[in-house]
Design a protein around this motif. Sequence first.
Motif, PDB file in Angstrom:
ATOM      1  N   PHE A  42     -49.204  53.311  78.390  1.00  0.00           N
ATOM      2  CA  PHE A  42     -48.453  52.877  79.569  1.00  0.00           C
ATOM      3  C   PHE A  42     -49.281  53.093  80.829  1.00  0.00           C
ATOM      4  N   LEU A  43     -49.877  54.274  80.951  1.00  0.00           N
ATOM      5  CA  LEU A  43     -50.674  54.575  82.136  1.00  0.00           C
ATOM      6  C   LEU A  43     -51.885  53.651  82.243  1.00  0.00           C
ATOM      7  N   LEU A  44     -52.504  53.354  81.120  1.00  0.00           N
ATOM      8  CA  LEU A  44     -53.670  52.454  81.154  1.00  0.00           C
ATOM      9  C   LEU A  44     -53.300  51.075  81.679  1.00  0.00           C
ATOM     10  N   THR A  45     -52.130  50.593  81.305  1.00  0.00           N
ATOM     11  CA  THR A  45     -51.744  49.238  81.719  1.00  0.00           C
ATOM     12  C   THR A  45     -51.377  49.158  83.197  1.00  0.00           C
ATOM     13  N   LEU A  46     -50.965  50.277  83.791  1.00  0.00           N
ATOM     14  CA  LEU A  46     -50.537  50.250  85.189  1.00  0.00           C
ATOM     15  C   LEU A  46     -51.627  49.749  86.136  1.00  0.00           C
ATOM     16  N   ALA A  47     -52.853  50.125  85.877  1.00  0.00           N
ATOM     17  CA  ALA A  47     -53.950  49.747  86.774  1.00  0.00           C
ATOM     18  C   ALA A  47     -54.179  48.240  86.802  1.00  0.00           C
ATOM     19  N   THR A  49     -51.711  45.931  86.859  1.00  0.00           N
ATOM     20  CA  THR A  49     -50.544  45.215  87.373  1.00  0.00           C
ATOM     21  C   THR A  49     -50.774  44.877  88.844  1.00  0.00           C
ATOM     22  N   GLN A  50     -50.056  43.873  89.343  1.00  0.00           N
ATOM     23  CA  GLN A  50     -50.199  43.477  90.745  1.00  0.00           C
ATOM     24  C   GLN A  50     -49.737  44.577  91.695  1.00  0.00           C
ATOM     25  N   ARG A  51     -48.695  45.282  91.319  1.00  0.00           N
ATOM     26  CA  ARG A  51     -48.144  46.321  92.204  1.00  0.00           C
ATOM     27  C   ARG A  51     -49.122  47.482  92.385  1.00  0.00           C
ATOM     28  N   PHE A  52     -50.047  47.684  91.454  1.00  0.00           N
ATOM     29  CA  PHE A  52     -51.001  48.794  91.544  1.00  0.00           C
ATOM     30  C   PHE A  52     -51.806  48.720  92.836  1.00  0.00           C
ATOM     31  N   LEU A  53     -52.100  47.524  93.293  1.00  0.00           N
ATOM     32  CA  LEU A  53     -52.888  47.348  94.509  1.00  0.00           C
ATOM     33  C   LEU A  53     -52.182  47.885  95.751  1.00  0.00           C
ATOM     34  N   SER A  54     -50.862  47.999  95.693  1.00  0.00           N
ATOM     35  CA  SER A  54     -50.106  48.474  96.853  1.00  0.00           C
ATOM     36  C   SER A  54     -49.914  49.990  96.873  1.00  0.00           C
ATOM     37  N   LEU A  55     -50.430  50.705  95.876  1.00  0.00           N
ATOM     38  CA  LEU A  55     -50.265  52.162  95.854  1.00  0.00           C
ATOM     39  C   LEU A  55     -51.038  52.801  96.999  1.00  0.00           C
ATOM     40  N   ASP A  56     -50.445  53.860  97.586  1.00  0.00           N
ATOM     41  CA  ASP A  56     -51.159  54.582  98.646  1.00  0.00           C
ATOM     42  C   ASP A  56     -52.102  55.613  98.008  1.00  0.00           C
ATOM     43  N   THR A  57     -52.805  56.347  98.834  1.00  0.00           N
ATOM     44  CA  THR A  57     -53.815  57.300  98.357  1.00  0.00           C
ATOM     45  C   THR A  57     -53.204  58.383  97.475  1.00  0.00           C
ATOM     46  N   VAL A  58     -52.056  58.918  97.859  1.00  0.00           N
ATOM     47  CA  VAL A  58     -51.400  59.963  97.065  1.00  0.00           C
ATOM     48  C   VAL A  58     -50.973  59.406  95.705  1.00  0.00           C
ATOM     49  N   GLY A 117     -46.417  64.375  86.107  1.00  0.00           N
ATOM     50  CA  GLY A 117     -47.157  63.423  86.931  1.00  0.00           C
ATOM     51  C   GLY A 117     -46.663  61.998  86.758  1.00  0.00           C
ATOM     52  N   ALA A 118     -46.361  61.610  85.531  1.00  0.00           N
ATOM     53  CA  ALA A 118     -45.891  60.243  85.277  1.00  0.00           C
ATOM     54  C   ALA A 118     -44.541  60.001  85.946  1.00  0.00           C
ATOM     55  N   VAL A 119     -43.635  60.958  85.827  1.00  0.00           N
ATOM     56  CA  VAL A 119     -42.320  60.811  86.464  1.00  0.00           C
ATOM     57  C   VAL A 119     -42.473  60.824  87.983  1.00  0.00           C
ATOM     58  N   LEU A 120     -43.298  61.715  88.494  1.00  0.00           N
ATOM     59  CA  LEU A 120     -43.553  61.763  89.934  1.00  0.00           C
ATOM     60  C   LEU A 120     -44.045  60.408  90.437  1.00  0.00           C
ATOM     61  N   LEU A 121     -45.006  59.822  89.744  1.00  0.00           N
ATOM     62  CA  LEU A 121     -45.571  58.544  90.165  1.00  0.00           C
ATOM     63  C   LEU A 121     -44.542  57.421  90.132  1.00  0.00           C
TER      64      LEU A 121
END
Length: 178
Positions: A42-47, A49-58, A117-121
Amino acid sequence: MADQSPHPARRETPQERADRNFAELLQEVRVTQNGVQILFAFLLTLAFTQRFLSLDTVQRATYVTTLLLAVVATALFTAPAALHRALFHQGIKPVIVRISSRLATVGLGVLMLTLTGAVLLVVDVSLGRYAGIAAGVGTFLVCVGLWVVLPRLVRRAALTPPAAPGAATDREPPEQPR
């Protein structure tokens, strides 16, 4: 030296005990490893996705940290099989069991951080930073409660000798059916 536990000893040789303990450990690791591998995928696929580009630094830092924790957890949970394979037929199964048990224990600690970490994200991205932190802390506390506190309470209860018949207790006796 006699067995000091309150439970009757099994009639097995040290090698039979090591074999049984290793089989039980591998079964536990199999169950845990599947969840870790699904989370890692699941974590590997997140990078990607289109929404990944909108993540902030944290959020990106949380993602990378969680991904790396998932890698470490996966490595720790697969290490007992690799250790066994490398040392197969060396006559040191008790040592393999002891080290494998430690690897699995550390793996559970790393898995706890990975889940946190996964739930936090996910909650941070979905509902906001404060909700993400609250959900991450809640996840961590649930894992500590179930994986650390509960086993200690069960062990304490199992090792506490039962009260002698007729001994005074602080509790009321259970109500008898009429």
